[in-house]
Design an enzyme around this catalytic site. Structure first.
Site, mmCIF file in Angstrom:
data_model
loop_
_atom_site.group_PDB
_atom_site.id
_atom_site.type_symbol
_atom_site.label_atom_id
_atom_site.label_comp_id
_atom_site.label_asym_id
_atom_site.label_seq_id
_atom_site.Cartn_x
_atom_site.Cartn_y
_atom_site.Cartn_z
ATOM 1 C CE LYS A 15 -8.319 -1.126 7.158
ATOM 2 N NZ LYS A 15 -8.373 0.076 6.280
ATOM 3 C CD GLN B 55 4.220 -15.141 22.357
ATOM 4 O OE1 GLN B 55 3.695 -16.187 22.709
ATOM 5 N NE2 GLN B 55 3.521 -14.100 21.901
ATOM 6 C CG ASP C 232 -1.953 -1.139 1.174
ATOM 7 O OD1 ASP C 232 -1.941 -1.920 0.210
ATOM 8 O OD2 ASP C 232 -2.743 -1.248 2.121
ATOM 9 C CD GLU D 236 -7.172 -0.222 2.870
ATOM 10 O OE1 GLU D 236 -6.066 -0.147 3.445
ATOM 11 O OE2 GLU D 236 -8.255 0.042 3.441
ATOM 12 C CE LYS E 180 -3.599 -4.394 1.052
ATOM 13 N NZ LYS E 180 -4.299 -3.618 2.067
ATOM 14 C CB VAL F 12 2.441 2.508 4.953
ATOM 15 C CG1 VAL F 12 3.858 3.047 4.918
ATOM 16 C CG2 VAL F 12 1.723 2.848 3.645
ATOM 17 C CB THR F 13 0.027 1.988 8.569
ATOM 18 O OG1 THR F 13 -1.176 1.282 8.872
ATOM 19 C CG2 THR F 13 -0.312 3.246 7.814
ATOM 20 C CB CYS G 16 -2.392 -2.776 5.226
ATOM 21 S SG CYS G 16 -4.059 -2.097 5.078
#
Ligand code: C5J
Length: 228
Positions: free
Chosen positions: A142, A212, A34, A82, A139, A167-168, A172
């Site tokens: 997001k 993790q 995007d 987007e 798209k 971005v961002t 997205c």
């Protein structure tokens, strides 16, 4: 003679976090999310939501460098945008009507109708448009996998690893990275090549992605990626 930069199947390693990210150029795609005027320039969708778009301007240089590196290495390049159809048939009312933006999706703005495919605002910022042979995914959501052909494109090219910029970060980019992770792709986000209207959200997203043991994927500096 083989150029050092010719696309080959030879494995490469990026000094990434939480640990090294190994990939092969022939099975890796750059996904640039995007990089559109509507998010990055004044007068577009991002500003209509009350955001300070100047935070995103600093992403353009590193994103351009990352794109140049991916092209030189022979990676498949995927660009996303987007935006919505002019009749708004792919824009859920919940997305259009939520909150109190200065202008809503589909309204007229200085760069044409806000977030509408074919309008100047929905186009890429200068220097970050696709070249012939690269993939463009339009798209409505997001995540870049939702209601698009991205899965088919990546499967057809036997892509297993994705390197992300754009971005961002927490909207997205993160949504797409999580969608990709759930589909089994190994994902790396390039730290300087992504940005948010909220710098602290960008930093938090980078930390979440690699926490993790890399629960969503890896992050790495642009310099470390370009050394690979
Ligand atoms: C947003 C995006 N922020 N590309 N879109 O609405 O992150």
């Amino acid at each position: 003679m083989t150029s050092d930069f010719a696309p080959t199947g030879a494995p490469r390693t990026v000094q990434a976090r939480p640990f090294a990210f190994a990939f092969e150029p022939l099975t890796t795609a750059l996904v640039m999310i995007d990089m559109q005027r509507d998010f990055i320039e004044p007068g577009g969708f991002g500003e209509s939501l009350g955001n300070d778009v100047s935070h995103l301007a600093r992403v353009v240089g590193p994103a351009t460098d990352l794109l140049g590196w991916a092209r030189m290495r022979g990676l498949l390049v995927v660009h996303t945008r987007e935006c919505h159809r002019p009749d708004l048939s792919d824009c859920p009312p919940a997305k259009r009507l939520r909150g109190a933006p200065s202008t809503r999706i589909g309204d007229a703005g200085p760069m044409g109708r806000i977030l509408i495919d074919g309008e100047p605002g929905a186009d890429f910022v200068p220097g970050l448009s696709p070249l012939a042979g690269e993939v463009e995914i339009v798209k409505p959501g997001k995540g870049a996998f939702y209601n698009t052909t991205l899965t088919h494109v990546l499967t057809a090219r036997r892509i297993t690893h994705l390197i992300f910029g754009g971005v961002t970060t927490e909207v997205c980019v993160q949504t797409t990275m999580r969608e990709a992770n759930d589909r089994g792709y190994e994902c790396l986000l390039v730290e300087e090549a992504t940005g948010s209207y909220f710098p602290e959200f960008r930093d938090a997203t980078l930390a979440m992605v690699r926490a993790q043991g890399g629960i969503v994927g890896w992050t790495a500096s642009l310099a470390d990626v370009m050394r690979a």
